[in-house]
Design a protein around this motif. Structure first.
Motif, short mmCIF file in Angstrom:
data_model
loop_
_atom_site.label_atom_id
_atom_site.label_comp_id
_atom_site.label_asym_id
_atom_site.label_seq_id
_atom_site.Cartn_x
_atom_site.Cartn_y
_atom_site.Cartn_z
N MET A 163 -1.18 -5.47 9.74
CA MET A 163 0.25 -5.61 9.56
C MET A 163 0.90 -4.26 9.83
N LYS A 164 1.96 -4.26 10.63
CA LYS A 164 2.66 -3.03 11.00
C LYS A 164 3.87 -2.82 10.08
N PHE A 165 4.08 -1.56 9.69
CA PHE A 165 5.22 -1.19 8.85
C PHE A 165 6.02 -0.11 9.55
N ILE A 166 7.33 -0.09 9.26
CA ILE A 166 8.19 1.01 9.70
C ILE A 166 8.93 1.54 8.49
N SER A 196 7.71 -4.28 6.35
CA SER A 196 6.79 -4.99 7.23
C SER A 196 7.56 -5.53 8.43
N VAL A 197 7.10 -5.22 9.61
CA VAL A 197 7.76 -5.67 10.82
C VAL A 197 7.79 -7.20 10.88
N ASP A 198 6.76 -7.85 10.34
CA ASP A 198 6.69 -9.31 10.35
C ASP A 198 7.83 -9.97 9.56
#
Length: 77
Positions: free
Chosen positions: A1-4, A39-41
């Motif tokens: 999972m990608k975060f910004i 979370s980008v999702d």
């Protein structure tokens, strides 16, 4: 999972809809912005002023963010 990481400020929470199909909203004003990992999702859309993020229980929140719009687009690509 990608975060910004974003700097988020005032926001509007959409809690759902009432019996007449009108949005149930809560406006929140904060004293100062804060940094959050997102979370980008969960990101549904962005505009030049707001980022729309989905949370549990079908709530969505329109956050004001302080980053530049073009920088945010780059972070998401």
């Amino acid at each position: 999972m990608k975060f910004i990481e974003l700097t988020l400020h005032n926001h509007t929470i959409v809690h759902g809809f009432d019996a007449r199909n009108q949005e149930i909203i809560e406006k929140v004003e904060v004293k100062s912005p804060s940094k959050k990992l997102v979370s980008v999702d969960r990101i549904l859309s962005i505009s030049e002023k707001y980022i729309l993020i989905k949370y549990a229980f079908d709530r969505i929140i329109y956050w004001e963010y302080l980053e530049e719009y073009d920088n945010l687009k780059t972070m998401l690509s």
